[in-house]
Design a protein around this motif. Sequence first.
Motif, PDB file in Angstrom:
ATOM      1  N   LEU A  81       0.818  -1.207   0.000  1.00  0.00           N
ATOM      2  CA  LEU A  81       0.000   0.000   0.000  1.00  0.00           C
ATOM      3  C   LEU A  81       0.857   1.264   0.000  1.00  0.00           C
ATOM      4  O   LEU A  81       1.993   1.248   0.464  1.00  0.00           O
ATOM      5  N   SER A  82       0.281   2.347  -0.495  1.00  0.00           N
ATOM      6  CA  SER A  82       0.970   3.633  -0.448  1.00  0.00           C
ATOM      7  C   SER A  82       0.993   4.113   1.004  1.00  0.00           C
ATOM      8  O   SER A  82       0.133   3.717   1.807  1.00  0.00           O
ATOM      9  N   PRO A  83       1.947   4.960   1.379  1.00  0.00           N
ATOM     10  CA  PRO A  83       2.020   5.454   2.758  1.00  0.00           C
ATOM     11  C   PRO A  83       0.732   6.132   3.215  1.00  0.00           C
ATOM     12  O   PRO A  83       0.288   5.946   4.346  1.00  0.00           O
ATOM     13  N   ASN A  84       0.104   6.867   2.312  1.00  0.00           N
ATOM     14  CA  ASN A  84      -1.119   7.581   2.664  1.00  0.00           C
ATOM     15  C   ASN A  84      -2.270   6.607   2.930  1.00  0.00           C
ATOM     16  O   ASN A  84      -3.026   6.754   3.894  1.00  0.00           O
ATOM     17  N   THR A  85      -2.382   5.579   2.073  1.00  0.00           N
ATOM     18  CA  THR A  85      -3.434   4.569   2.251  1.00  0.00           C
ATOM     19  C   THR A  85      -3.209   3.784   3.534  1.00  0.00           C
ATOM     20  O   THR A  85      -4.155   3.513   4.282  1.00  0.00           O
ATOM     21  N   LEU A  86      -1.950   3.431   3.798  1.00  0.00           N
ATOM     22  CA  LEU A  86      -1.640   2.668   5.009  1.00  0.00           C
ATOM     23  C   LEU A  86      -1.970   3.479   6.257  1.00  0.00           C
ATOM     24  O   LEU A  86      -2.495   2.937   7.240  1.00  0.00           O
ATOM     25  N   GLU A  87      -1.688   4.779   6.220  1.00  0.00           N
ATOM     26  CA  GLU A  87      -2.009   5.623   7.370  1.00  0.00           C
ATOM     27  C   GLU A  87      -3.517   5.699   7.575  1.00  0.00           C
ATOM     28  O   GLU A  87      -4.010   5.645   8.716  1.00  0.00           O
ATOM     29  N   THR A  88      -4.265   5.805   6.477  1.00  0.00           N
ATOM     30  CA  THR A  88      -5.734   5.838   6.556  1.00  0.00           C
ATOM     31  C   THR A  88      -6.271   4.525   7.116  1.00  0.00           C
ATOM     32  O   THR A  88      -7.160   4.517   7.973  1.00  0.00           O
ATOM     33  N   TYR A  89      -5.730   3.405   6.649  1.00  0.00           N
ATOM     34  CA  TYR A  89      -6.147   2.091   7.135  1.00  0.00           C
ATOM     35  C   TYR A  89      -5.824   1.921   8.616  1.00  0.00           C
ATOM     36  O   TYR A  89      -6.620   1.361   9.384  1.00  0.00           O
ATOM     37  N   THR A  90      -4.649   2.391   9.003  1.00  0.00           N
ATOM     38  CA  THR A  90      -4.236   2.283  10.410  1.00  0.00           C
ATOM     39  C   THR A  90      -5.185   3.071  11.308  1.00  0.00           C
ATOM     40  O   THR A  90      -5.561   2.614  12.399  1.00  0.00           O
ATOM     41  N   TYR A  91      -5.575   4.243  10.847  1.00  0.00           N
ATOM     42  CA  TYR A  91      -6.519   5.078  11.604  1.00  0.00           C
ATOM     43  C   TYR A  91      -7.850   4.345  11.802  1.00  0.00           C
ATOM     44  O   TYR A  91      -8.420   4.338  12.898  1.00  0.00           O
ATOM     45  N   SER A  92      -8.328   3.683  10.738  1.00  0.00           N
ATOM     46  CA  SER A  92      -9.591   2.942  10.820  1.00  0.00           C
ATOM     47  C   SER A  92      -9.452   1.716  11.723  1.00  0.00           C
ATOM     48  O   SER A  92     -10.354   1.405  12.508  1.00  0.00           O
ATOM     49  N   LEU A  93      -8.325   1.020  11.614  1.00  0.00           N
ATOM     50  CA  LEU A  93      -8.105  -0.166  12.440  1.00  0.00           C
ATOM     51  C   LEU A  93      -8.062   0.194  13.918  1.00  0.00           C
ATOM     52  O   LEU A  93      -8.751  -0.419  14.741  1.00  0.00           O
ATOM     53  N   ASP A  94      -7.251   1.186  14.248  1.00  0.00           N
ATOM     54  CA  ASP A  94      -7.083   1.563  15.653  1.00  0.00           C
ATOM     55  C   ASP A  94      -8.333   2.206  16.239  1.00  0.00           C
ATOM     56  O   ASP A  94      -8.633   2.040  17.427  1.00  0.00           O
ATOM     57  N   GLY A  95      -9.063   2.939  15.393  1.00  0.00           N
ATOM     58  CA  GLY A  95     -10.218   3.677  15.892  1.00  0.00           C
ATOM     59  C   GLY A  95     -11.514   2.890  15.969  1.00  0.00           C
ATOM     60  O   GLY A  95     -12.346   3.141  16.850  1.00  0.00           O
ATOM     61  N   ARG A  96     -11.690   1.915  15.057  1.00  0.00           N
ATOM     62  CA  ARG A  96     -12.986   1.237  14.995  1.00  0.00           C
ATOM     63  C   ARG A  96     -12.894  -0.289  14.915  1.00  0.00           C
ATOM     64  O   ARG A  96     -13.578  -1.001  15.647  1.00  0.00           O
TER      65      ARG A  96
END
Length: 386
Positions: A81-96
């Motif tokens: 994944l691109s760094p931006n996509t991975l950061e977005t995914y990480t935010y979703s994983l950790d948050g929800r």
Amino acid sequence: MAGSIQDRGNGSFLLSYHIGYDAKGKRIRKTRTVKAKNPTEAKKKLAAFVTEIETGQYVAPSHTRFSDYVKVWRKHAIKKLSPNTLETYTYSLDGRILPALGHYKMEEITHVHINGFLESLEGVLSSSTIKKQYNILSSIFKLAKKNEIINHNPMEKSEKPSVTYKEGDVYNSSELNELYQLLNKEENKQMVLLIKMALKTGMRKGELLALQWDDVDFNTNTVHIRHSLSYTKDNGYFLKEPKTKGSFRKVAPPKKLMDELKKHIFKKKTDRMEAAELWEGGKYYFVFSSEMGKPYNLDVPNRWWTRFHERVNKELKKNDKPPLKKIRFHDLRHTAATDLINKGANIHSISKRLGHANITTTMNIYGHYLEEADQKIADLLNEDYI
């Protein structure tokens, strides 16, 4: 038939199958606990269990928790994944996702858990954001199945969320004329030019902020869209490829706008020469940037757009005039599209200009505007009907 069944009560049966002996002569046994209405149904499940083992499809139960396997998945995702996509995914994983599913063992999670989680997000998140949660889970369980951590992928029976495109507000022709008049009175000519570019090209915010001097060809009167500006905490600002394959494109702005753009870039080049070693743009020469060439923060256009509305509406109110309609910055792109529709441009040209992956996307978003434009044509034809 090899194998045995043990009735544990309450419809629970332990299936056992012996596959041989280990090096120490100890019997190797595979087991599975199943639910069945009666012993006859349990025997059928035992037969399927044995077939699964003998054909090599059996995966031993994993005691790996979902939260632990996500760590494995992250290492895999970094490469994909691109760094931006991975950061977005990480935010979703950790948050929800992790708070909801992290405590389960991988083999315990079924499509019922997945559907329940996604349903809990309805009314809280947009349909497109819910779809992202689905995509993240699909990626995780697909890898788990491939690595034989689970035998069945729960996503295969889960209900895939559908995306409903939210209709943004747009400016009509008279509102656009008023907007241009108000913009021309502004002192910050760079931001005014950025707004005009959004309205006349339909470019996305990230594409506008990634635009460089060499992307503008004054000989052919075209702008080449090759990158999008992105930002992550770990990588800072960086250029990435546009959103879709169709996003690599050329657009032709109006001649008057290109004249303004030419003057603006000439000023930028002058700023670059005067800045010398103080230049902050590095190897990049952004069309829209700070005086020292540093790329704009992605939120700068939004903040300026908000302050612009506050400023002009305060003045309009003082003069007893109606306020300028407030729309989101991204809705400037929608305004560009609807303006083209009202001017009679065909949907294929609009789709290509906007950089959509396919014409279906364009129709999903702007289909009703096309219907309205067609109805206006019908009204005009009706005037000549005898």
